[in-house]
Design an enzyme around this catalytic site. Structure first.
Site, PDB file in Angstrom:
ATOM      1  CB  THR A  57      -0.950   0.004   1.209  1.00  0.00           C
ATOM      2  OG1 THR A  57      -1.633  -1.247   1.282  1.00  0.00           O
ATOM      3  CG2 THR A  57      -1.976   1.127   1.094  1.00  0.00           C
ATOM      4  NE  ARG A 290      -2.297  -8.833   1.831  1.00  0.00           N
ATOM      5  CZ  ARG A 290      -2.025 -10.128   1.697  1.00  0.00           C
ATOM      6  NH1 ARG A 290      -2.972 -10.957   1.296  1.00  0.00           N
ATOM      7  NH2 ARG A 290      -0.828 -10.607   1.939  1.00  0.00           N
ATOM      8  CG  ASP A 312       6.252  -4.424  -2.102  1.00  0.00           C
ATOM      9  OD1 ASP A 312       6.490  -4.693  -0.903  1.00  0.00           O
ATOM     10  OD2 ASP A 312       5.138  -4.558  -2.630  1.00  0.00           O
TER      11      ASP A 312
END
Length: 465
Positions: A57, A290, A312
């Site tokens: 996020t 998600r 990430d």
């Protein structure tokens, strides 16, 4: 004559193999020097943390702020994923209510026939037939779907549960961890794999056939379980259960005791728009949605005059063996902690508290030789959820040494901040920021301050200031 002689010399040079090799070597060396200079001028940030902490996020916010936002394809993908997760989340609440002994209004066809019918529709819905799997992410989506929702995989995780928070040992990760999807990797990337995945997920998709869920006197309705309902019928059923069944709400308030999508309530509140087959997700939808991160994703950003490469990394245990490949040349590590999950258990090991896992993980990373000279930035994330949760769920129930007042969010955040800072045995700089990764305005301020901080630290390290 002069011109002829000169031309002859050039031609000879072009045919000289040794000269050609030297030119090629010079070109390669020049390219390597340019690459080194580019890397020197580029800031590399590594996003780490346990699964579902909010790392991706944070990356989404960077995309919104510095990369022009999300593509149309990404918006369509999230529409499909969220729709599937919304259906499955309502199924989970119905099933978990039974396991927890919570009385559901929808179980009584006499007094709540409409809710009873809504429950029947939800349980009989075959979710994978309601989404376009290719748009949702193909085999990656299907594999993640099975891992999250298959009873077989839930039972497997329960059997393999260690009950111990896991430290991160980069030297042993490759040998000690196995992919959760190992048994699926051998299947061909064809319709056969999709069919196999559908069979595996059958346990939840056809829950309506189970004797324990549908009353015997409604045997005819049970036999009609193969009927597929429309999106709008399913959406209205979910909406009715969410808004009118007191037991569903009661079960939701105990969702820390089982695995449920963190944004389930958002999905239910907006279920009618997600049911629209032509719906295109908004920025807020994507921030709430998600999709599991697997492996290491790299994204380049130009922030001011500085280039950033943000890596990430998937946070679940099965993903951590891949982390070591991204440890070199890191300018700073951003460790994301989900503060609101102090009362929840890991998805991959339901006997381990998520906060305990994050503590163990942070301790090994911050003191690792790989990051001996690397500054850490600790994001105390999901503080909006934390502030609401501490009013109802005492921290002391899970952390007995907590001495702050019950319901005091500030005292709670300070308590966890001190725990993490105390793990730093090397006295390296650790910068703490409190975040709500789904709040774009807040994250705009936080990320701006963080990038300025990283640039200043890098300049000091280089001796420029």
């Amino acid at each position: 004559m002069g011109c002829t002689a000169s031309t002859h010399t050039i031609a000879e040079d072009e045919n000289d193999p040794f000269l050609q090799i030297r030119k090629a070597n010079d070109a390669i060396e020049h390219s390597l020097q340019l690459e080194k200079q580019r890397e020197k001028n580029e800031m590399k940030l590594l996003l780490l943390g346990a699964g579902e902490s909010g790392k991706s996020t944070v990356l989404k916010q960077l995309k919104l702020l510095h990369q022009g936002g999300f593509s149309h394809q990404e918006r369509l993908q999230y529409s499909q994923v969220i729709w599937a997760d919304a259906i499955q989340s309502m199924k989970i609440l119905i099933i978990q209510a039974r396991k927890l002994g919570i009385k559901l209004d929808c179980d009584n066809p006499t007094t709540h026939n409409e809710l009873f019918q809504a429950k029947s529709i939800v349980l009989k819905t075959q979710t994978l037939q309601m989404v376009d799997a290719n748009v949702a992410g193909g085999s990656d989506f299907l594999n993640d779907y099975v891992l999250k929702y298959s009873e077989r995989h839930e039972a497997k995780r329960r059997v393999q549960s260690t009950g111990q928070a896991k430290a991160f040992d980069p030297e042993n990760e490759k040998q000690t961890l196995q992919e959760n999807s190992k048994d699926m990797d051998s299947l061909p990337e064809t319709d056969e794999k999709m069919a196999n995945l559908k069979d595996i997920s059958k346990d939840l998709n056809e829950t309506g056939n189970d004797q324990m869920f549908i009353e015997k006197k409604h045997d005819n309705a049970r036999k009609d379980s193969r009927k597929q309902y429309s999106n709008i019928e399913i959406a209205h059923s979910i909406k009715a259960l969410w808004e009118n069944d007191k037991g569903i709400r009661q079960c939701f308030h105990r969702s820390n005791e089982f695995q449920l999508e963190g944004s389930a309530s958002y999905y239910f509140d907006n279920i009618l728009k997600f049911a629209d087959q032509n719906y295109v997700c908004t920025d807020e939808d994507i921030l709430k949605g998600r999709i599991k991160t697997t492996g290491i994703t790299e994204n380049d950003f130009n922030i001011g005059s500085t280039k950033f490469k943000v890596l990430d990394a998937g946070g679940q245990r099965s993903e951590r063996k891949k982390w070591i490949h991204s440890f070199q040349g890191i300018t700073a590590v951003i460790f994301v902690l989900a503060t609101s999950e102090y009362d929840q258990m890991l998805f991959e090991d339901e006997r381990v508290n998520r906060m305990h896992e994050s503590i163990m993980l942070f301790e090994t990373l911050v003191n690792s030789k790989w990051f001996s000279n690397t500054p850490f930035i600790l994001f105390l994330n999901k503080i909006d959820l934390f502030e609401e949760k501490v009013k109802k769920t005492p921290i002391r129930k899970y952390f007995p040494d907590y001495q702050g007042r019950i319901g005091d969010a500030e005292a709670g955040l300070s308590y966890f901040e001190k725990i993490f800072l105390s793990l730093n045995r090397n006295n390296k700089p650790i910068y703490v920021r409190r975040t709500c990764a789904t709040d774009t305005q807040t994250m705009k301020f936080v990320l701006s301050a963080v990038t300025d901080l990283i640039i200043q630290q890098n300049l000091k390290k280089s001796g420029i200031i």
